[in-house]
Design a protein around this motif. Structure first.
Motif, mmCIF file in Angstrom:
data_model
loop_
_atom_site.group_PDB
_atom_site.id
_atom_site.type_symbol
_atom_site.label_atom_id
_atom_site.label_comp_id
_atom_site.label_asym_id
_atom_site.label_seq_id
_atom_site.Cartn_x
_atom_site.Cartn_y
_atom_site.Cartn_z
ATOM 1 N N GLY A 21 0.799 -1.222 0.069
ATOM 2 C CA GLY A 21 0.065 0.079 0.212
ATOM 3 C C GLY A 21 0.711 1.238 -0.210
ATOM 4 O O GLY A 21 1.968 1.178 -0.048
ATOM 5 N N HIS A 22 0.159 2.457 0.182
ATOM 6 C CA HIS A 22 0.991 3.597 -0.080
ATOM 7 C C HIS A 22 1.371 4.360 1.227
ATOM 8 O O HIS A 22 0.826 3.566 2.431
ATOM 9 N N GLU A 82 3.002 14.371 -3.241
ATOM 10 C CA GLU A 82 2.188 13.288 -2.344
ATOM 11 C C GLU A 82 0.649 13.403 -2.710
ATOM 12 O O GLU A 82 0.014 12.119 -2.767
ATOM 13 N N HIS A 83 0.193 14.539 -3.053
ATOM 14 C CA HIS A 83 -1.298 14.433 -3.221
ATOM 15 C C HIS A 83 -1.715 13.872 -4.455
ATOM 16 O O HIS A 83 -2.537 13.125 -4.712
ATOM 17 N N VAL A 84 -0.723 13.971 -5.585
ATOM 18 C CA VAL A 84 -1.058 13.413 -6.990
ATOM 19 C C VAL A 84 -0.845 11.913 -6.892
ATOM 20 O O VAL A 84 -1.658 11.075 -7.392
ATOM 21 N N LEU A 85 0.147 11.412 -6.110
ATOM 22 C CA LEU A 85 0.350 10.042 -6.019
ATOM 23 C C LEU A 85 -0.896 9.356 -5.115
ATOM 24 O O LEU A 85 -1.395 8.381 -5.613
ATOM 25 N N SER A 111 -3.180 6.214 -6.445
ATOM 26 C CA SER A 111 -3.102 5.148 -5.702
ATOM 27 C C SER A 111 -3.887 4.073 -5.752
ATOM 28 O O SER A 111 -3.274 2.895 -5.321
ATOM 29 N N LYS A 112 -5.004 4.069 -6.379
ATOM 30 C CA LYS A 112 -6.033 2.994 -6.520
ATOM 31 C C LYS A 112 -5.471 1.885 -7.517
ATOM 32 O O LYS A 112 -5.284 0.741 -7.308
ATOM 33 N N TRP A 156 5.895 5.045 -1.729
ATOM 34 C CA TRP A 156 5.662 3.620 -2.292
ATOM 35 C C TRP A 156 6.295 2.575 -1.499
ATOM 36 O O TRP A 156 6.902 1.754 -2.042
ATOM 37 N N LEU A 157 6.712 3.005 -0.404
ATOM 38 C CA LEU A 157 7.948 2.264 0.425
ATOM 39 C C LEU A 157 7.350 0.768 0.753
ATOM 40 O O LEU A 157 8.014 -0.111 0.642
ATOM 41 N N ARG A 158 5.887 0.720 0.709
ATOM 42 C CA ARG A 158 5.455 -0.771 1.265
ATOM 43 C C ARG A 158 4.942 -1.331 -0.336
ATOM 44 O O ARG A 158 4.170 -2.291 -0.355
ATOM 45 N N ASN A 159 5.214 -0.630 -1.532
ATOM 46 C CA ASN A 159 4.860 -1.387 -2.604
ATOM 47 C C ASN A 159 5.814 -0.960 -3.765
ATOM 48 O O ASN A 159 5.632 -0.136 -4.665
#
Length: 492
Positions: A208-209, A271-274, A278-279, A316-319
Motif C-alpha cells: 500500500g501507500h 504526495e497528493h498526486v500520488l 494510488s488505487k 510507495w515504500l510498502r509497494n
C-alpha cells in the motif's frame, strides 16, 4: 552445464551428447514452447535403456535414481536451467524458460513437478556460490512457475533460511520470490500457502501507500494546505487551481526562505498526486498525466528532480511494484531524468538494503530504456536522411526533410549524452560504495556491479577512458579493477 546430481564418470560422454541434443531442441524451437515441450518428451524415444533411463516409461518412476543412472528428465531440467542461468545473458528471453517448464510439467505432471522441485532445491542450496544475477533470474523463474500451478510449492523445505542473516543469499532468494508472488496475486493468498515458520519472510501488511500528510502527523498550517489541496484534487480541480492553492498558502509562511517554501510545495503536490492515483495503475497514469505541467514546473532543477524521486520512493515504500512503475512513467514524461533515478537508488539511506531486488530492477529498467531510446533515434535518423536523399533526387522540396534530420540529430545527441551520463554516474556510485562498504552489503554490491558492467558492456567500453580515470582516481580495490578489465575483454 548446471549439474544437478553427481554423475558417474562412465556416463560423461553420453551425458554431454544428450545435453547438447536437448539444448539444441530448446534453442531451435524457442518460437513455440508447446512444440518444444512435446519434442523434448519425444527425444527420449531415441534412447534405449543402455543410453539413459526415462522416468515417464519406467514402471516405478520413484525408484529411478539419478545419482546412479542417467535420467532423461533430469537432463532436461539441467539443460533448461543451464540456458536460463547462462552469462552474460541467456540465449532466449527469461520468460521462455518459465513457460517451457510449465508446458513440460503439464506434459508429465507428477514426474516433472518432482524433477523441477529437486532441481530448484539443488541450485538454491548453492546460492552462496551463484552469481547475483543468476539468483535474481531463478527467483523470477520460480515466481512465474509457481503462480501457474495455484501457488503450490513446498516452502517448508526452506524454513531454515528464516534463521539466516537478512542479506544471506538463500534467505534473500526465498524472500524476494515470495514478494514477487505477492505481486502476481495478493498477500493473504500467498500467506495461506506458506508455513507459519516462513511468514517472517513476508510483509506484515499488504502492499500500500505511505501517505505522509495524515491528520495526526501534521501541524495546523500544514493541515490547512493538505486539506485544501486534497479537496481540490478530489473534486477534479485543474492544474492552475492546485498551483494557486499552494502559492496562496505557502506565501504566508514568512519564517522559511523561498527555496524551502518551494520544496514544501513540491512535496505536498507530489504526495497528493500520488494519493489521487494510488488505487490502480490506470488511476496513477491519469493522475500524472493530468498534473504533468505542474510536476514538470516543480522539477526544474536537479535537486528538485531528486526530491520528487525520493518522495515517490517514500510514498510507495510498502509497494515496490508501484514504485518501479511510477518512477518509469515520470522518466518517460521527463519529470525526472535517468541520472536522477541513479542518484536516488544509491542514496546512503539504502545501506543494509542492497539485497533488495526491486532497487536493481528500477536501475536496470532505467538504463535499458535509455539504450532503447538511443537505438530508436538512430533508426529514425537513418530514415530521415534517406527521405532527404530521395527528396533531392526527385527535385522535391528538401528543406522540411533536412530540418527533420537535423531535429532527430539534436535529440539523438542529447540522448547519447544522457546514456553516457547514466553509465558513468552509476559506475562512480558503485566504486564509491564498494570502497566504503564491507560484509554482506559489499558482496551484494559487488555482484550487482558485475551484473551492471556485463549487461551494459558496450556502453562501458564506449566510455572506457573516463571510467578508467574514475577507477584509478578512486584507488579502487583489486576486485573492482578485475571486473572492469574483464568487462572490456568481454566487449571486445
Amino acid at each position: 552445464y548446471v549439474q544437478l546430481v553427481p554423475s558417474p564418470a562412465e556416463h560423461a560422454v553420453r551425458r554431454y551428447v544428450l545435453l547438447d541434443l536437448i539444448g539444441d531442441t530448446l534453442t531451435q524451437l524457442e518460437a513455440n514452447r508447446k512444440d518444444c515441450a512435446r519434442y523434448l518428451m519425444q527425444v527420449s524415444w531415441l534412447c534405449n535403456e543402455d543410453v539413459c533411463s526415462v522416468m515417464a516409461t519406467a514402471q516405478h518412476p520413484e525408484d529411478v535414481d539419478p545419482e546412479t543412472a542417467l535420467v532423461f528428465e533430469y537432463l532436461v531440467a539441467e539443460a533448461l536451467f543451464t540456458h536460463l542461468l547462462q552469462l552474460p545473458e541467456s540465449a532466449s528471453r527469461e520468460m521462455y524458460y518459465a513457460s517451457l517448464a510449465i508446458e513440460l510439467r503439464k506434459a508429465e505432471p507428477k514426474i516433472m513437478a518432482r524433477v523441477l522441485e529437486t532441481a530448484v532445491d539443488g541450485i538454491v542450496a548453492r546460492a552462496a556460490m551463484l552469481d547475483v544475477e543468476c539468483i535474481n533470474r531463478l527467483s523470477n523463474w520460480l515466481a512465474v512457475y509457481v503462480s501457474n500451478f495455484a501457488f503450490q510449492w513446498d516452502w517448508a523445505r526452506w524454513e531454515a533460511v528464516v534463521q539466516e542473516p537478512e542479506a544471506a543469499p538463500r534467505r534473500s532468494f526465498v524472500r524476494e520470490t515470495l514478494l514477487k508472488l505477492v505481486r502476481l496475486s495478493y498477500l493473504d493468498r500467498i500467506k495461506a500457502h506458506v508455513p507459519e515458520s516462513c511468514l517472517a519472510l513476508l510483509p506484515a501488511k499488504a502492499p500500500g501507500h505511505n501517505f505522509k500528510f495524515t491528520v495526526q502527523a501534521m501541524d495546523e498550517r500544514t493541515r490547512e494546505v493538505s486539506v485544501a489541496l486534497g479537496r481540490c484534487l478530489k473534486s477534479k480541480g485543474t492544474v492552475d487551481q492546485a498551483l494557486e492553492i499552494l502559492q496562496t498558502h505557502y506565501s504566508q509562511w514568512t519564517d522559511v526562505d523561498d527555496d524551502e517554501r518551494q520544496a514544501l510545495a513540491r512535496e505536498m503536490l507530489v504526495e497528493h498526486v500520488l494519493l489521487l492515483g494510488s488505487k490502480t495503475f490506470s488511476h496513477m497514469l491519469n493522475a500524472i498525466e493530468k498534473f504533468l505541467p505542474a510536476l514538470q514546473q516543480f522539477g526544474d532543477a536537479p535537486e528538485a528532480k531528486l526530491q520528487i524521486a525520493r518522495t515517490v520512493e517514500d510514498f510507495w515504500l510498502r509497494n515496490p511494484q508501484f514504485c518501479a512503475i511510477t518512477i518509469d512513467k515520470l522518466v518517460n514524461y521527463r519529470v525526472i531524468d535517468p541520472v536522477t533515478v541513479v542518484e536516488m537508488l544509491f542514496d546512503p539511506a539504502h545501506a543494509g538494503r542492497w539485497s533488495d531486488f526491486h532497487l536493481w530492477e528500477i536501475l536496470r529498467n532505467t538504463i535499458t530504456k535509455v539504450n532503447m531510446r538511443v537505438v530508436q533515434l538512430q533508426t529514425r535518423l537513418k530514415t530521415a536522411r534517406a527521405v532527404a536523399a530521395v527528396a533531392v533526387l526527385i527535385d522535391a522540396a528538401e528543406q522540411p526533410a533536412a530540418e527533420t534530420a537535423e531535429h532527430v540529430e539534436a535529440i539523438l545527441a542529447q540522448m547519447e549524452r544522457e546514456q553516457r551520463d547514466v553509465v558513468v554516474v552509476t559506475a562512480r556510485h558503485f566504486v564509491r560504495l564498494l570502497a566504503a562498504t564491507d560484509g554482506s552489503d559489499r558482496a551484494w554490491l559487488l555482484g550487482r556491479f558485475k551484473e551492471f558492467m556485463r549487461t551494459y558492456r558496450a556502453q562501458v567500453a564506449a566510455n572506457a577512458a573516463e571510467l578508467e580515470g574514475l577507477i584509478s582516481a578512486a584507488a579502487a580495490s583489486p576486485d573492482v579493477r578485475q571486473v572492469f578489465d574483464a568487462t572490456l575483454l568481454l566487449a571486445a
